[in-house]
Design an enzyme around this catalytic site. Structure first.
Site, short mmCIF file in Angstrom:
data_model
loop_
_atom_site.label_atom_id
_atom_site.label_comp_id
_atom_site.label_asym_id
_atom_site.label_seq_id
_atom_site.Cartn_x
_atom_site.Cartn_y
_atom_site.Cartn_z
N LEU A 264 0.86 -1.23 0.06
CA LEU A 264 0.14 0.00 -0.02
C LEU A 264 0.75 1.18 0.00
O LEU A 264 2.06 1.24 0.44
CB LEU A 264 -1.05 0.02 1.18
CG LEU A 264 -1.93 -1.27 1.37
CD1 LEU A 264 -2.63 -1.13 2.63
CD2 LEU A 264 -3.00 -1.00 0.45
N ASP A 265 0.37 2.15 -0.56
CA ASP A 265 1.31 3.67 -0.56
C ASP A 265 1.38 4.02 0.83
O ASP A 265 0.60 3.65 1.65
CB ASP A 265 0.43 4.74 -1.31
CG ASP A 265 0.15 4.34 -2.80
OD1 ASP A 265 1.13 3.65 -3.16
OD2 ASP A 265 -0.59 5.08 -3.49
N LYS A 266 2.43 4.93 1.17
CA LYS A 266 2.76 5.51 2.19
C LYS A 266 1.70 5.88 2.99
O LYS A 266 1.52 5.72 4.56
CB LYS A 266 3.80 6.25 2.36
CG LYS A 266 4.51 6.71 3.50
CD LYS A 266 5.60 7.74 3.51
CE LYS A 266 6.14 8.32 4.53
NZ LYS A 266 7.49 8.97 4.61
N ARG A 385 -5.59 6.44 -7.65
CA ARG A 385 -5.41 7.93 -7.48
C ARG A 385 -5.40 8.37 -8.97
O ARG A 385 -5.71 9.64 -9.22
CB ARG A 385 -3.95 8.30 -6.76
CG ARG A 385 -3.81 7.58 -5.17
CD ARG A 385 -2.64 7.54 -4.98
NE ARG A 385 -1.82 8.79 -4.61
CZ ARG A 385 -0.59 8.92 -4.21
NH1 ARG A 385 0.01 7.54 -4.06
NH2 ARG A 385 -0.13 9.91 -4.01
#
Length: 467
Positions: A264-266, A385
């Site tokens: 997962l993205d930060k 996104r």
């Protein structure tokens, strides 16, 4: 006769005309006899240099038209496709993006030199080191523009992204006592609700304080056993040369990401599945690779994406901003100039994106912000996104694909500095028993508060989203 004085960039064009007339051995007094077609061609070529870049770095129509002009003028060469390194079924933060630390210039540093500002924000670095970082192009603003003039004065509220000096790569995973929100665990796997700001595994710029570091500490005393994640004899973390290193679906040795099946993205919160054994890792990796895993997210967007929307658009790296992704234009679809990319660009210049499929459904909309549910069939880099940005309804707080003014408002009013994206639900078969399992993770408190403001009756009407 050409009316030179009405043409922008007159000095450059006049010089070019003189060279042209000399090459053609035409007297300056014979300008009226010069073919207007030749003059127009020359002017068009020179005006390419005077044309400002597109105002919006994601305005694909302007970008395509500009590339078209450059190619016709012979000013760009063919380039090879560079998207083959994108891994399928990965939701991860770009390593280059993660290696940059982001700061917002405080009020007390308003209108100060950028090197002094960086030195104040990163006190462990000297003023001279910070000045070198600026001069070397290691500091950008929130839009990715390089700020390399040390005397530049920056205003309060400006977002600065600093590429910190490279650290020496460690030889083992450091076990750290960090909080983990555990949703499920057995001897084969562990499922957590990842917190915002936590990187999944050690990498350049983030060698510690990651999920893997936290697991290395926790699993030493886990009631379900440590599995293959940490040393079995003394409980020490897996080292780079350890025989317990595992290999992922992409063939990479997982010295610093043992057991990691997906990422997962930060800034993204939510469900993260981690294997504890080699057997579980192989089975889970196969499930993700074969798309037998169902992943559903919740997001707060600026604008309303719509109800029951299917977004089937390929994603590839942005041709200018290489650390970002974009929806790759359809080679058959005509742009504003009336031509399709396949007709104006050579085959090697046509970027090949990977297919990305997202299903978006707006749950509530308050005329400005929307709470949306997104189910993804693929897992491209930054897929949700990028797809929502392409639909002109970016995720609130997204510093890469979002709207700067809205992001500043989010920071000022709520103190939130991340994309409001949450991995809410995940369905997967157990790697050993084969049992079909469904996991749900509650939203972080800050996102839940905003979601409730967008949908005040949501907790009563749809309590499953407001756990």
């Amino acid at each position: 006769m050409v009316r030179i004085l009405e043409i922008p960039g007159i000095s450059i064009i006049l010089i070019y005309l003189v060279v042209f007339l000399q090459e053609e051995k035409i007297s300056a007094f014979s300008v009226p006899s010069v073919s207007s077609r030749n003059v127009n061609n020359i002017c068009q070529k020179m005006l390419l240099f005077a044309k400002p870049p597109p105002k919006d770095q994601f305005d694909l129509k302007e970008l395509e038209a500009f590339e078209n002009q450059l190619e016709k003028a012979g000013l760009i060469k063919q380039r090879d496709d560079e998207d083959d390194d994108i891994l399928a079924d990965e939701d991860f933060e770009n390593d280059d993006e993660e290696s940059r630390t982001e700061f917002v210039v405080p009020t007390e540093l308003n209108n100060k030199r950028i090197d002094a500002v960086v030195a104040s924000l990163v006190p462990e670095l000297s003023r001279s080191v910070c000045g070198n970082l600026v001069a070397d192009g290691q500091v950008t603003d929130g839009d990715g523009t390089i700020l390399n003039r040390k005397s530049l004065k920056v205003a309060a509220g400006t977002v600065l992204r600093v590429a910190m000096p490279k650290e020496e790569k460690p030889f083992e995973i450091i076990a750290q006592n960090l909080h983990l929100d555990i949703l499920y665990e057995d001897e084969h796997m562990i499922v957590i609700n990842k917190a915002a700001g936590m990187v999944v595994h050690p990498a350049a710029g983030n060698w510690d304080s990651t999920v893997v570091n936290a697991l290395a500490y926790y699993l030493k005393t886990s009631p379900y056993g440590s599995g293959d994640f940490v040393g079995k004899d003394d409980g020490s973390p897996v080292s780079k040369s350890s025989s317990t290193d595992m290999t992922g679906a992409d063939g990479e040795t997982l010295s610093f990401r043992p057991g990691i099946v997906h990422r997962l993205d930060k800034g993204t919160t939510g469900i993260l599945v981690v294997a504890k054994t080699s057997q579980a890792l192989a089975a889970l990796s196969e499930s993700f690779a074969s798309r037998n895993v169902k992943k559903t997210y919740l997001a707060i967007t600026v604008g309303n994406p719509g109800r029951r929307v299917a977004i089937d658009k390929p994603i590839g790296r942005h041709p200018v901003h290489r650390q970002r992704m974009r929806v790759v234009p359809d080679p058959h679809r005509k742009d504003s100039s009336g031509t399709a990319p396949r007709d104006r660009l050579s085959p090697t210049m046509l970027q090949k994106g990977r297919r990305a499929l997202s299903f978006v459904d707006t749950l509530a909309f308050d005329s400005k912000l929307a709470l949306v549910k997104v189910r993804i069939e693929t897992g491209r880099t930054h897929q949700i996104r990028v797809h929502l940005q392409d639909r002109h309804t970016p995720i609130y707080g997204d510093d890469i694909y979002g709207i700067a003014d809205w992001n500043k408002r989010l920071i000022k009013t709520h103190g939130i500095q991340r994309p409001l994206l949450h991995a809410y639900r995940l369905e997967v078969d157990h790697p050993v028993s084969g049992e079909h399992m469904v996991f749900k993770a509650p939203m972080a408190t800050d996102m839940k508060k905003l979601a409730t403001s967008v949908w005040p009756t949501g907790p009563e009407e749809a309590p499953e989203y407001f756990l």
